[in-house]
Motif scaffolding. Structure first.
Motif, short mmCIF file in Angstrom:
data_model
loop_
_atom_site.label_atom_id
_atom_site.label_comp_id
_atom_site.label_asym_id
_atom_site.label_seq_id
_atom_site.Cartn_x
_atom_site.Cartn_y
_atom_site.Cartn_z
N LEU A 49 21.16 -10.48 -17.28
CA LEU A 49 22.52 -10.79 -17.73
C LEU A 49 23.27 -11.60 -16.67
CD1 LEU A 49 23.49 -7.36 -19.32
CD2 LEU A 49 23.38 -9.55 -20.54
N GLU A 50 23.12 -11.24 -15.41
CA GLU A 50 23.83 -11.95 -14.35
C GLU A 50 23.30 -13.38 -14.19
OE1 GLU A 50 26.65 -10.56 -12.60
OE2 GLU A 50 26.28 -9.50 -14.49
N ALA A 51 21.99 -13.55 -14.31
CA ALA A 51 21.42 -14.91 -14.22
C ALA A 51 21.89 -15.76 -15.40
CB ALA A 51 19.89 -14.82 -14.19
N GLN A 52 21.96 -15.16 -16.58
CA GLN A 52 22.43 -15.92 -17.74
C GLN A 52 23.88 -16.36 -17.58
OE1 GLN A 52 21.46 -12.98 -20.75
NE2 GLN A 52 19.69 -14.15 -21.44
N LYS A 53 24.71 -15.51 -17.04
CA LYS A 53 26.11 -15.89 -16.83
C LYS A 53 26.21 -17.13 -15.95
CE LYS A 53 27.73 -11.10 -16.88
NZ LYS A 53 28.34 -10.05 -16.04
N LEU A 54 25.42 -17.17 -14.88
CA LEU A 54 25.47 -18.30 -13.95
C LEU A 54 25.00 -19.59 -14.63
CD1 LEU A 54 24.02 -16.47 -10.82
CD2 LEU A 54 26.41 -17.15 -11.19
N HIS A 66 32.65 -10.43 -13.39
CA HIS A 66 33.59 -10.72 -14.47
C HIS A 66 34.23 -12.09 -14.28
CE1 HIS A 66 34.33 -6.30 -15.90
NE2 HIS A 66 33.07 -6.52 -15.61
N ASP A 67 33.63 -12.89 -13.42
CA ASP A 67 34.19 -14.21 -13.09
C ASP A 67 33.40 -15.31 -13.76
OD1 ASP A 67 36.10 -13.04 -11.39
OD2 ASP A 67 34.67 -13.03 -9.71
N PHE A 68 34.06 -16.44 -13.95
CA PHE A 68 33.40 -17.65 -14.44
C PHE A 68 33.00 -18.45 -13.20
CE2 PHE A 68 33.66 -22.12 -15.89
CZ PHE A 68 32.72 -22.08 -16.91
N ARG A 69 31.67 -18.60 -12.96
CA ARG A 69 31.19 -19.11 -11.68
C ARG A 69 30.22 -20.28 -11.83
NH1 ARG A 69 29.01 -13.98 -8.42
NH2 ARG A 69 27.87 -13.65 -10.38
N PRO A 70 30.70 -21.45 -12.17
CA PRO A 70 29.80 -22.60 -12.14
C PRO A 70 29.44 -22.93 -10.70
CG PRO A 70 32.04 -23.32 -12.53
CD PRO A 70 32.06 -21.82 -12.58
N GLY A 71 28.30 -23.58 -10.51
CA GLY A 71 27.85 -23.92 -9.17
C GLY A 71 28.44 -25.21 -8.67
N SER A 72 28.12 -25.51 -7.43
CA SER A 72 28.61 -26.71 -6.76
C SER A 72 27.51 -27.76 -6.72
CB SER A 72 29.07 -26.37 -5.35
OG SER A 72 29.49 -27.53 -4.67
N VAL A 73 27.77 -28.91 -7.33
CA VAL A 73 26.82 -30.02 -7.36
C VAL A 73 27.39 -31.16 -6.52
CG1 VAL A 73 25.69 -31.72 -8.82
CG2 VAL A 73 25.97 -29.37 -9.64
N PRO A 74 26.63 -31.67 -5.55
CA PRO A 74 27.16 -32.73 -4.69
C PRO A 74 27.70 -33.91 -5.49
CG PRO A 74 25.06 -31.93 -3.85
CD PRO A 74 25.26 -31.29 -5.18
N GLY A 75 28.91 -34.32 -5.15
CA GLY A 75 29.52 -35.47 -5.80
C GLY A 75 30.08 -35.20 -7.19
N ARG A 76 30.06 -33.95 -7.62
CA ARG A 76 30.56 -33.59 -8.95
C ARG A 76 31.63 -32.52 -8.84
NH1 ARG A 76 27.40 -35.73 -13.38
NH2 ARG A 76 25.91 -37.15 -12.38
N GLU A 77 32.60 -32.60 -9.72
CA GLU A 77 33.62 -31.57 -9.82
C GLU A 77 33.36 -30.77 -11.09
OE1 GLU A 77 36.83 -29.41 -8.43
OE2 GLU A 77 35.88 -31.15 -7.46
N PRO A 78 33.05 -29.49 -10.98
CA PRO A 78 32.74 -28.72 -12.20
C PRO A 78 33.95 -28.61 -13.11
CG PRO A 78 32.98 -27.26 -10.32
CD PRO A 78 33.00 -28.66 -9.77
N TYR A 79 33.73 -28.76 -14.38
CA TYR A 79 34.81 -28.59 -15.35
C TYR A 79 35.04 -27.10 -15.58
CZ TYR A 79 37.22 -28.25 -19.81
OH TYR A 79 38.11 -27.91 -20.80
N ILE A 80 36.27 -26.68 -15.46
CA ILE A 80 36.64 -25.29 -15.72
C ILE A 80 37.47 -25.27 -17.00
CG2 ILE A 80 37.71 -23.21 -14.83
CD1 ILE A 80 35.41 -24.22 -13.13
N PRO A 81 36.91 -24.79 -18.10
CA PRO A 81 37.66 -24.76 -19.37
C PRO A 81 38.76 -23.72 -19.33
CG PRO A 81 35.58 -23.63 -19.63
CD PRO A 81 35.55 -24.22 -18.25
#
Length: 609
Positions: free
Chosen positions: A327-332, A370-385
């Protein structure tokens, strides 16, 4: 700790044979596919015939006005996964500015304004032309007969019509005429007919004889030319004209307001299905093949990449430790889906890299996030809906339906179901396909055609700068996600499931149980399932449940209590409610074939010999 042993009892046997295997979400589609194999057709003939039958017998889950994605391999190139791309783009008039001017904050979940260009029919005809052997008339004969002469209607079709009966009567009269003749909802097992759809399919067949509006020249001389003539008739003849004319009438959408659609004949004429390279990942000696990141498929690959760094005891879905880790891996992975996926330049190589997976793996602790946690990709800003736990549109009046717990709400909103089919033949051709959209509750029925348009654009955002912002000519980030599995350079399994955001989550459990746990296909399908809801949903109204997890009660009281202690917000769904999987398997060393299908809902079936 050893992997949990499979149950000794299975609801059906895992079928075994050497001739051919078919499995799908409806027994009539499975029977059709197997009938084609028995009469000498190959897997691609069989899958195409079955897909058009699914349009007829599961109209609440898919239709010709919808879309599809597939992954296949051929006997000539058994180690090469190919994606069949049947996801149409947003029409030219589907702009953020237009939707905002209509007073909308989100793309609606029902109504023609949410329709992408239909892609399913052209995709199936492309596959049939290039890899099948049968004439179009032979392939479509099954669906034409079921539509013209009738088929016993499913209880779930009746309950879907019941849910939207008020909408049909008050706002969508063409749908009432088609699905509630004489004002009556059909009863389970009653023969229902769709003569308009039968006529439309027959016109596609006739196009090969030079009788179509878009191809009124001399008859085509080859099988391929006849199929191409039908494709042109679909995109530029009577179908395109009827679609364009029908959407001009304003009608009720799930927003509670009335709008016209924006689809034109030009939009229909501009789309062609195509083939693409698959996204792949190596896991425990197997290669898993999915669509590109214009679909959600790579999220399954990301999840597997994260899980690959754990010992096997962390990968067992039947234990507290395994279910928590999964479940935790799927969330990520699903957070990255929202932050980066779309019909655009997606940094997929980095997202699937061992380095990135290791960084994500470190975020998994003993407690549920319980957090929304997208990762960090070099040169990209993650979209947070916008993270909503509930949504009430500003236009909704008192008593208007907004968020429904059921799969289908009274306003036509549908969350998370579709169809699936897998076929393998004696030559080694293998296909996994997930047709969807254009379900009877999507938008008003088009009388001349006997079907309606889909609502796939609801998976786009109306905010600028997101990886899946609504953009004319771009595909919405679809949830349709079939799977092909390879071992030692040869395709060995095709599988998939309906279920919207849950499709890959349920498939993941199957892959872990078969690849790591050694389960048979039917044992893996029967085993208890679960999924996370801790991510923004792909369907209107795009809400989420932080820390949410839905489980089958058969997972066990001890395991469920352990998950709750770790902080998962558990929803018990009953014993046999989650998962709609089917699968076919081929052992290239012995040529023995296998098949299995989901017992939940008493609808899916496998067949073969």
């Amino acid at each position: 700790m050893s992997f949990t042993r499979p149950a000794t009892f299975t609801t059906r046997p895992t079928l075994r044979g050497t001739f051919g295997m078919s499995a799908s979400t409806h027994w009539l589609a499975t029977g059709t596919a197997q009938a084609v194999l028995e009469r000498g057709g190959n897997a691609f003939d069989a899958a195409t015939a079955a897909a058009f039958v699914l349009h007829v017998v599961e109209p609440h889950l898919n239709g010709p006005g919808g879309d599809m994605t597939g992954v296949f391999s051929t006997a000539e190139e058994p180690g090469k996964p190919v994606v069949l791309m049947g996801q149409g783009p947003a029409p030219a008039g589907a702009t953020v500015q237009h939707f905002r001017a209509e007073g909308l904050e989100l793309v609606p979940g029902s109504g023609a304004l949410a329709a992408a260009v239909p892609g399913a029919v052209d995709a199936w005809l492309l596959l049939l032309r290039d890899h099948g052997t049968w004439e179009l008339a032979e392939v479509l004969d099954f669906a034409i007969r079921y539509a013209r002469d009738g088929h016993p209607v499913l209880a779930r079709v009746c309950s879907t019509i019941t849910a939207v009966a008020g909408l049909f009567r008050e706002h969508w009269p063409t749908s009432a005429d088609l699905w509630m003749p004489e004002g009556r909802i059909p009863e389970e097992g009653e023969l229902i007919r769709n003569p308009a759809l039968a006529r439309a399919l027959q016109k596609l067949v006739q196009a090969g004889a030079g009788l179509g509006e878009a191809f009124a020249a001399a008859p085509a001389h080859t099988r391929e030319e006849r199929i191409d003539a039908a494709r042109r008739e679909w995109s530029g003849g009577f179908v395109a004209r009827a679609v364009a004319e029908s959407v001009r009438t304003p009608h009720r959408h799930s927003s509670g307001t009335d709008h016209s659609g924006v689809m034109t004949m030009g939009d229909m004429a501009g789309f062609r299905a195509s083939y693409e390279d698959a996204a792949t990942l190596e896991f425990r000696g197997h290669t898993i093949a999915k669509t590109g990141p214009w679909g959600q498929g790579p999220a399954l690959l990301q999840t597997l990449a994260i899980l690959a760094g754990f010992d096997d005891d962390h990968l067992d879905p039947s234990t507290e430790l395994g279910a928590h880790t999964i479940l935790e891996a799927q969330k990520l992975a699903l957070a990255d889906r929202e932050a980066y996926y779309g019909d655009a330049d997606v940094p997929l190589d980095y997202l699937l890299s061992e380095e990135y997976a290791a960084s994500r793996r470190k975020l998994i602790t003993e407690d549920a996030s319980h957090d929304f946690r997208p990762g960090s990709v070099p040169g990209r800003e993650p979209y947070i809906p916008t993270l909503r736990t509930e949504y009430v549109p500003a236009s909704a009046g008192v008593g208007e339906p907004t968020l429904a717990e059921a799969a289908v709400a009274a306003n036509g909103e549908t969350r998370g179901d579709t169809c699936h089919i897998d076929v393998v033949d004696r030559w080694g051709n293998m296909v996994s396909a997930t047709p969807s959209g254009g379900w009877l509750q999507s938008s008003p029925a088009i009388p001349e055609l006997g079907f309606c348009l889909g609502t796939r654009l609801q998976m786009t955002w109306l905010e600028p700068g997101t990886p899946s912002t609504l953009t004319p000519g771009k595909r919405p980030r679809t949830t349709l996600t079939p799977t092909l599995v390879f071992r030692d350079g040869v395709a060995v399994s095709a599988l998939g499931s309906p279920g919207g955001d849950q499709q890959d989550q349920w498939q993941l459990l199957y892959l872990l149980r078969t690849i790591v746990g050694g389960y048979s296909p039917q044992q893996a399908i029967d085993a208890p399932a679960f999924h996370t809801t801790s991510m923004p949903g792909s369907f209107w109204p795009r809400t989420w449940e932080p820390g949410g997890a839905v489980v089958e009660d058969r997972l066990g009281d001890d395991v469920i209590a352990g998950l709750e202690r770790r902080g998962h917000r558990i929803t018990r769904a009953g014993d046999w409610t989650l998962g709609r999987l089917s699968a076919v398997v081929r052992d290239p060393g012995t040529d023995v074939l296998q098949a299995a299908a989901n017992p939940r809902g008493a609808q899916g079936y496998a067949a073969g010999r």
